[in-house]
Scaffold this active site. Structure first.
Site, PDB file in Angstrom:
ATOM      1  CE1 TYR A   1       9.109 -40.493  68.335  1.00  0.00           C
ATOM      2  CE2 TYR A   1       8.033 -38.429  67.385  1.00  0.00           C
ATOM      3  CZ  TYR A   1       8.348 -39.302  68.366  1.00  0.00           C
ATOM      4  OH  TYR A   1       7.740 -39.082  69.852  1.00  0.00           O
TER       5      TYR A   1
ATOM      6  N   GLY B   1      13.368 -46.525  79.495  1.00  0.00           N
ATOM      7  CA  GLY B   1      14.003 -44.980  79.136  1.00  0.00           C
ATOM      8  C   GLY B   1      13.780 -44.093  80.178  1.00  0.00           C
TER       9      GLY B   1
ATOM     10  CD  GLN C   1      12.087 -33.024  76.720  1.00  0.00           C
ATOM     11  OE1 GLN C   1      11.931 -33.563  75.841  1.00  0.00           O
ATOM     12  NE2 GLN C   1      11.925 -31.807  76.918  1.00  0.00           N
TER      13      GLN C   1
ATOM     14  CB  ILE D   1      20.198 -48.513  76.493  1.00  0.00           C
ATOM     15  CG1 ILE D   1      21.182 -49.763  75.956  1.00  0.00           C
ATOM     16  CG2 ILE D   1      20.666 -46.992  76.087  1.00  0.00           C
ATOM     17  CD1 ILE D   1      20.652 -49.907  74.508  1.00  0.00           C
ATOM     18  NE  ARG D   2      23.807 -44.510  76.332  1.00  0.00           N
ATOM     19  CZ  ARG D   2      23.120 -44.405  75.394  1.00  0.00           C
ATOM     20  NH1 ARG D   2      21.929 -43.834  75.626  1.00  0.00           N
ATOM     21  NH2 ARG D   2      23.414 -45.323  74.391  1.00  0.00           N
TER      22      ARG D   2
ATOM     23  CE  LYS E   1       6.646 -42.576  69.608  1.00  0.00           C
ATOM     24  NZ  LYS E   1       6.601 -43.424  70.826  1.00  0.00           N
TER      25      LYS E   1
END
Length: 315
Positions: free
Chosen positions: A143, A9, A13, A36-37, A147
């Site tokens: 989310y 990742g 950010q 992933i990109r 977590k």
């Protein structure tokens, strides 16, 4: 053997700035970025980069073996606001990527893991002011649920299998270098951009919504610091509360007006208001202070000055 780090990742950010910070601390070749990109050109050109789907165990294992990875920073996640729109996609990404990394560590294929948690683990029944490290946790978002579940699995893998996993409950993060990626605290980044270039901003949270926040430089410093701490000093293997400052949209607006007097803010709360209402207004991070000497460098005034100065230069 030289340290070899994989960031999963790396184009997000936090991941972007963490990649740069680790490459500066160690070397470009020691820090493998993946996502992933593809990311921005500067990131891509600063060192090794791999296209990698963190939910694909075999692909992840192959990258770890090829680069002889010791440490993994798992920064890939779908954040709070976006996850509410795509609940199952968020759950699958956030949980399966964590299981893959934990299981690779269990098999002794990596030595150490960093996995980020969040203030989203808390809920409406959590004490809002100076939220304790251990308290009622009833998250109301996909989310937050992912977590909280992740925290329990991290602690389980540490206790059961001796996996060296470390984690921080990030507050809202503010950065001038990278745009946020679909979180409920994104307003605290957007507001600086809009104030500087449009002199006005419509905030998606109510003016009195107080939330824990942190300047990105502090978050990166905390992340590296906990990973460099001696294992025996760490008393928390779920995730540490991490604090810096707490403010409301009205207070950040006033901070900006000291630099841009004609800035105007309006308030039009949307679905993110309900998410924010379930989160703490401040957290007790005394265990982080005691265990690995955590203390922030940025308050609101310093953050505002730094954001406006750098955004003006950047654009």
């Amino acid at each position: 053997m030289a340290k070899s780090i994989l960031i999963i990742g790396a184009c997000g950010q936090i991941g972007t700035e963490l990649t740069y910070a680790l490459r500066e601390k160690y070397s470009n070749e020691q820090v493998i970025a993946s996502d992933i990109r593809e990311g921005n050109e500067a990131l891509m050109n600063s060192g090794p980069f791999e296209i990698l789907d963190a939910t694909n165990y075999d692909a992840l294992e192959e990258v770890i073996a090829y680069y002889e990875i010791n440490e993994v920073y798992l920064m890939a996640a779908m954040l709070s606001a976006t996850a509410e729109k795509f609940p199952m996609r968020a759950w699958n990404l956030n949980m399966n990527s964590l299981f893959n990394v934990l299981n690779l560590a269990k098999e002794k294929k990596i030595d150490k893991i960093f996995w980020p948690s969040s203030i989203a683990v808390f809920g409406l029944n959590t004490p809002k002011n100076n939220t304790p490290q251990s308290t009622v946790m009833e998250p109301s978002t996909v989310y937050g649920i992912s977590k909280q579940s992740g925290e329990r699995w991290c602690n389980y893998y540490f206790t059961k299998y001796g996996v060296d996993v470390r984690s921080l409950r990030y507050p809202g993060l503010i950065s001038w270098k990278t745009f946020p990626g679909g979180g409920t605290t994104d307003y605290a980044v957007e507001i600086y951009h809009e104030a500087l270039f449009n002199k006005q901003y419509t905030c998606f949270l109510d003016k009195d919504t107080r939330l824990p926040m942190m300047f990105m430089d502090d978050a990166i410093r905390a992340t590296i610091a906990i990973m460099e701490s001696k294992a025996k000093k760490l008393t928390i293997r779920s995730s540490y509360n991490l604090g810096a400052m707490s403010f409301t949209p009205a207070e950040i607006a006033e901070s900006i007006k000291t630099h841009i007097p004609d800035f105007n803010i309006n308030f039009k709360p949307d679905f993110r208001q309900e998410i924010a209402d379930s989160w703490p207004s401040s957290v007790d991070d005394s265990l982080a202070q005691n265990d690995w000497d955590w203390s922030p460098n940025f308050d609101l005034e310093k953050t505002t000055k730094t954001m406006l100065k750098n955004l003006a230069t950047k654009n």
